[in-house]
Design a protein around this motif. Structure first.
Motif, PDB file in Angstrom:
ATOM      1  N   ALA A   1       6.286 -10.442   0.835  1.00  0.00           N
ATOM      2  CA  ALA A   1       5.763  -8.987   0.892  1.00  0.00           C
ATOM      3  C   ALA A   1       5.434  -8.381  -0.378  1.00  0.00           C
ATOM      4  CB  ALA A   1       6.751  -8.119   1.556  1.00  0.00           C
ATOM      5  N   SER A  48      11.288 -13.149   2.629  1.00  0.00           N
ATOM      6  CA  SER A  48      10.411 -11.831   2.955  1.00  0.00           C
ATOM      7  C   SER A  48       9.941 -10.968   2.143  1.00  0.00           C
ATOM      8  CB  SER A  48      10.962 -11.117   4.451  1.00  0.00           C
ATOM      9  OG  SER A  48      11.337 -11.854   5.429  1.00  0.00           O
ATOM     10  N   VAL A 100       2.482  -2.680   3.011  1.00  0.00           N
ATOM     11  CA  VAL A 100       2.706  -4.176   3.227  1.00  0.00           C
ATOM     12  C   VAL A 100       4.342  -3.991   3.170  1.00  0.00           C
ATOM     13  CG1 VAL A 100       3.003  -6.615   3.126  1.00  0.00           C
ATOM     14  CG2 VAL A 100       0.567  -5.176   2.844  1.00  0.00           C
ATOM     15  N   LEU A 101       4.846  -3.163   2.387  1.00  0.00           N
ATOM     16  CA  LEU A 101       6.414  -3.172   1.922  1.00  0.00           C
ATOM     17  C   LEU A 101       7.146  -2.592   3.307  1.00  0.00           C
ATOM     18  CD1 LEU A 101       6.392  -2.010  -1.659  1.00  0.00           C
ATOM     19  CD2 LEU A 101       6.491  -4.291  -0.671  1.00  0.00           C
ATOM     20  N   TRP A 113       7.215  -3.588   6.009  1.00  0.00           N
ATOM     21  CA  TRP A 113       7.738  -4.778   6.848  1.00  0.00           C
ATOM     22  C   TRP A 113       9.306  -5.061   6.354  1.00  0.00           C
ATOM     23  CZ3 TRP A 113       7.187  -7.500  10.902  1.00  0.00           C
ATOM     24  CH2 TRP A 113       7.954  -8.882  10.918  1.00  0.00           C
ATOM     25  N   LEU A 114       9.476  -4.695   5.212  1.00  0.00           N
ATOM     26  CA  LEU A 114      11.001  -5.204   4.426  1.00  0.00           C
ATOM     27  C   LEU A 114      12.108  -4.900   5.291  1.00  0.00           C
ATOM     28  CD1 LEU A 114      10.120  -4.961   0.602  1.00  0.00           C
ATOM     29  CD2 LEU A 114      10.544  -7.256   2.262  1.00  0.00           C
TER      30      LEU A 114
END
Length: 508
Positions: free
Chosen positions: A383, A379, A401-402, A404-405
């Motif tokens: 990402a 992931s 988008v980061l 999501w980490l």
């Protein structure tokens, strides 16, 4: 497929099926059902040909093939014979090129009876006899009278007495183990995602026939929506609410479609037990009845998604040692014992059908949670690549988008906290997942292959993965594996299981 010399003339036949006759034909209308089965593959191409064709007469040459199929269907009816001789089923077919198949009842592992709506109108059924090996069914009879099909199924169940002897059970009055009322079928439709799969397949089929058709349709729909929005003079808030309303409507429509498919496939679902044999019957318009001996079950799988937990349900499926002719989608082999049921009902089924497992008393061994980062780093790479690409195109907003980490890291940690395995004298079981969970169990005596694997990260961390394989595993079945084991522990498990597999006699 088994081929042996012809039985002697006058061999005794079972009175349930033979009634004193040596050989039997299929139902007089069987040629029609065979023809319709063959034409089913030509219906969509012919519709597309007449709707989207360019008027070229050469496109109609394919209709010659339809005429040939009609002749073949009639030919099959007049040349197909079957009979019962002792403990064997004898099937003859062909006239110019003759075929004789002698199938011992002990070899037949699954009996599937299928009735479409047309079958039910004519009072007939399609019978399919499957074994554990080969790429084709042992015999496929299209079609028999319903009473003859049920009698043949009963005969095979009785003559397959070696299954009951092996498990110390005897045939008796069938007993229902699980039934699904209408409310449970509706829950299954809401939980499953069959509607999305069918819609996706439909879009793919349309795109194959005419690449512009799908694009033109989406463009027309987009123009209509945009025109309506312009006339309404929407503001930013209205755009957001409208988009959310469209998403909710699409999800609701897909779920309703899934409910409709579940009603068609699982209406009247009943799992029953007759001695050592399990039988499943289901379907609203087309009825499917399939059965298999309990000892043919190779592995058990429990699944629990987020929607399962929301409704307080699970799914119990099994792998059986029968062939499906390479077509998992046919759904004829015994797969789902409980398409949807409460956790207590699923546990009770496993306890009843696999008492040696002591399912509720299993002592689960946890895996080391320090390896959670090995589930998380893919992931991180994805990402990071997406953030770089979107940042180059859109600037700083691409870095969103980061976000999501942290979620993916939480999922990885929870995954390993829930993961574990257990091994005793009789069974081995593994559990994996957190957001969507599954449990997989198999009897040690039914393991077919072992593999001890180490990738570069395993060698760096001193761990290994033990892969276990059973017969009959489907392409969508979760793997039976134990990951992130210390290398020494994995080797000890491998050696112990390999020794037990080498010592046991070869049998299905």
């Amino acid at each position: 497929m088994t081929t042996t010399p012809e039985p002697a003339a006058g061999a005794a036949l079972d009175p349930v099926i033979a009634a004193g006759a040596a050989e039997h034909r299929l139902h007089p209308m069987s040629w029609l059902f065979v023809l319709l089965q063959q034409l089913r593959h030509f219906v969509l191409p012919l519709v597309v040909l007449f709707v989207f064709g360019r008027g070229d007469r050469n496109e109609l040459w394919g209709l010659i093939g339809v005429g040939v199929l009609a002749l073949v269907s009639v030919w099959q009816y007049f040349t197909y014979r079957y009979g019962v001789a002792g403990d064997r089923l004898v099937v003859r077919s062909g006239l110019l090129e003759r075929s004789l198949r002698v199938i011992p009842f002990a070899r037949i592992h699954n009996v599937a009876l299928r009735q479409s709506l047309l079958h039910r109108l004519f009072g007939v059924a399609e019978v399919r006899l499957e074994s554990a090996g080969g790429t084709r069914p042992e015999a496929e009879m299209r079609v028999l009278k319903l009473q003859d099909a049920l009698a043949l199924e009963s005969l095979i169940r009785r003559r397959g007495a070696e299954a009951a002897t092996a498990e110390g059970a005897s045939a008796g009055t069938p007993r229902a183990l699980l039934s699904m009322p209408l409310a449970e079928v509706v829950r299954l439709g809401l939980i499953s995602n069959r509607g999305m799969i069918v819609v996706g397949a439909g879009f793919a089929a349309v795109a194959q026939f005419d690449e512009r058709l799908l694009g033109d349709g989406m463009e027309w729909l987009g123009r209509r929506i945009a025109g309506s929005v312009d006339l309404a003079h929407f503001g930013p808030r209205d755009y957001v609410l409208g988009a959310l309303a469209l998403i909710v409507a699409a999800v609701a429509a897909l779920r309703m479609f899934s409910v409709a498919l579940a009603l068609l496939q699982y209406h009247g679902f009943t799992l029953s037990e007759d001695g050592a044999r399990l039988t499943v019957e289901r379907g609203l318009l087309a009825r499917l009845r399939t059965s298999a001996a309990r000892r043919r079950i190779q592995a058990w799988t429990l699944r629990e998604s987020v929607l399962h937990r929301l409704f307080g349900r699970r799914t119990l499926s099994v792998d059986t040692a029968v062939t499906e002719n390479g077509q998992q989608g046919e759904g004829r082999a015994l797969r789902e014992l409980a398409p949807v049921a409460t956790p207590a009902a699923c546990d009770a089924l496993i306890e009843h059908l696999l008492p040696r497992a002591r399912w509720r008393e299993l002592a689960w061994q946890p895996l080391a949670t320090r390896h959670w980062w090995r589930l998380w780093w893919p992931s991180l790479l994805v990402a990071g690549a997406l953030a770089a690409a979107l940042g180059w195109r859109f600037g700083a907003p691409g870095a969103l988008v980061l976000l999501w980490l942290p979620w993916s890291a939480l999922v990885a940690r929870r995954h390993l906290r829930h993961a574990g395995y257990t091994l005793d004298e009789h069974v081995i079981a593994v559990r994996e997942g957190w957001w969507s969970r599954h449990w997989r169990c198999a009897e040690v005596d039914k393991l077919q292959a072992l593999r001890l694997a180490q990738n570069p990260l395993d060698r760096r961390c001193g761990t290994a993965t033990l892969w276990l394989d059973t017969a009959g595993a489907g392409p969508f079945s979760p793997p039976l594996r134990i990951r992130f084991l210390p290398a020494a522990e994995a080797r000890a498990l491998y050696d112990a299981l390999a020794a037990r597999m080498a010592a046991r006699p070869m049998r299905w």
